[in-house]
Design a protein around this motif. Structure first.
Motif, PDB file in Angstrom:
ATOM      1  N   LEU A   3     -13.550  -3.246   3.666  1.00 41.54           N
ATOM      2  CA  LEU A   3     -12.273  -2.631   4.013  1.00 41.54           C
ATOM      3  C   LEU A   3     -11.318  -2.663   2.819  1.00 41.54           C
ATOM      4  CD1 LEU A   3     -10.584  -1.369   6.272  1.00 41.54           C
ATOM      5  CD2 LEU A   3      -9.815  -3.676   6.851  1.00 41.54           C
ATOM      6  N   LEU A   4     -11.332  -3.743   2.096  1.00 42.16           N
ATOM      7  CA  LEU A   4     -10.497  -3.845   0.895  1.00 42.16           C
ATOM      8  C   LEU A   4     -10.928  -2.833  -0.157  1.00 42.16           C
ATOM      9  CD1 LEU A   4      -8.249  -5.461  -0.512  1.00 42.16           C
ATOM     10  CD2 LEU A   4     -10.022  -6.963  -1.412  1.00 42.16           C
ATOM     11  N   ALA A   5     -12.212  -2.617  -0.299  1.00 39.68           N
ATOM     12  CA  ALA A   5     -12.724  -1.652  -1.276  1.00 39.68           C
ATOM     13  C   ALA A   5     -12.345  -0.218  -0.896  1.00 39.68           C
ATOM     14  CB  ALA A   5     -14.238  -1.782  -1.377  1.00 39.68           C
ATOM     15  N   VAL A   6     -12.179   0.042   0.385  1.00 39.41           N
ATOM     16  CA  VAL A   6     -11.788   1.390   0.832  1.00 39.41           C
ATOM     17  C   VAL A   6     -10.276   1.574   0.727  1.00 39.41           C
ATOM     18  CG1 VAL A   6     -11.682   2.897   2.844  1.00 39.41           C
ATOM     19  CG2 VAL A   6     -13.793   1.656   2.322  1.00 39.41           C
ATOM     20  N   LEU A   7      -9.506   0.564   1.090  1.00 42.66           N
ATOM     21  CA  LEU A   7      -8.056   0.694   1.124  1.00 42.66           C
ATOM     22  C   LEU A   7      -7.394   0.623  -0.247  1.00 42.66           C
ATOM     23  CD1 LEU A   7      -7.105  -1.348   4.310  1.00 42.66           C
ATOM     24  CD2 LEU A   7      -7.272   1.122   4.021  1.00 42.66           C
ATOM     25  N   THR A   8      -7.969  -0.082  -1.183  1.00 43.75           N
ATOM     26  CA  THR A   8      -7.349  -0.241  -2.501  1.00 43.75           C
ATOM     27  C   THR A   8      -7.121   1.088  -3.211  1.00 43.75           C
ATOM     28  OG1 THR A   8      -8.272  -2.461  -2.714  1.00 43.75           O
ATOM     29  CG2 THR A   8      -7.543  -1.395  -4.727  1.00 43.75           C
ATOM     30  N   PRO A   9      -8.092   1.980  -3.327  1.00 46.25           N
ATOM     31  CA  PRO A   9      -7.819   3.262  -3.992  1.00 46.25           C
ATOM     32  C   PRO A   9      -6.788   4.107  -3.253  1.00 46.25           C
ATOM     33  CG  PRO A   9     -10.178   2.913  -3.803  1.00 46.25           C
ATOM     34  CD  PRO A   9      -9.512   1.851  -3.009  1.00 46.25           C
ATOM     35  N   LEU A  10      -6.778   4.049  -1.925  1.00 48.44           N
ATOM     36  CA  LEU A  10      -5.792   4.808  -1.161  1.00 48.44           C
ATOM     37  C   LEU A  10      -4.381   4.292  -1.402  1.00 48.44           C
ATOM     38  CD1 LEU A  10      -7.704   5.207   2.218  1.00 48.44           C
ATOM     39  CD2 LEU A  10      -7.402   6.904   0.404  1.00 48.44           C
TER      40      LEU A  10
END
Length: 45
Positions: A3-10
């Protein structure tokens, strides 16, 4: 962790877009100032 890997770029994209909007509000471009000066002139009769 995924989840952190998905939310960081956003989140980073949102920050970059917000800073771009802030810069546009803070520093108007040279084209805007020239057009504003021309628009203020009123024709005299």
């Amino acid at each position: 962790m995924a989840l952190l890997a998905v939310l960081t770029p956003l989140v980073m994209l949102g920050v970059v877009l917000a800073l771009g909007r802030y810069e546009e509000l803070l520093l108007p471009s040279a084209d805007d100032t020239e057009e504003a000066g021309i628009g203020r002139e009123l024709p005299t009769l």
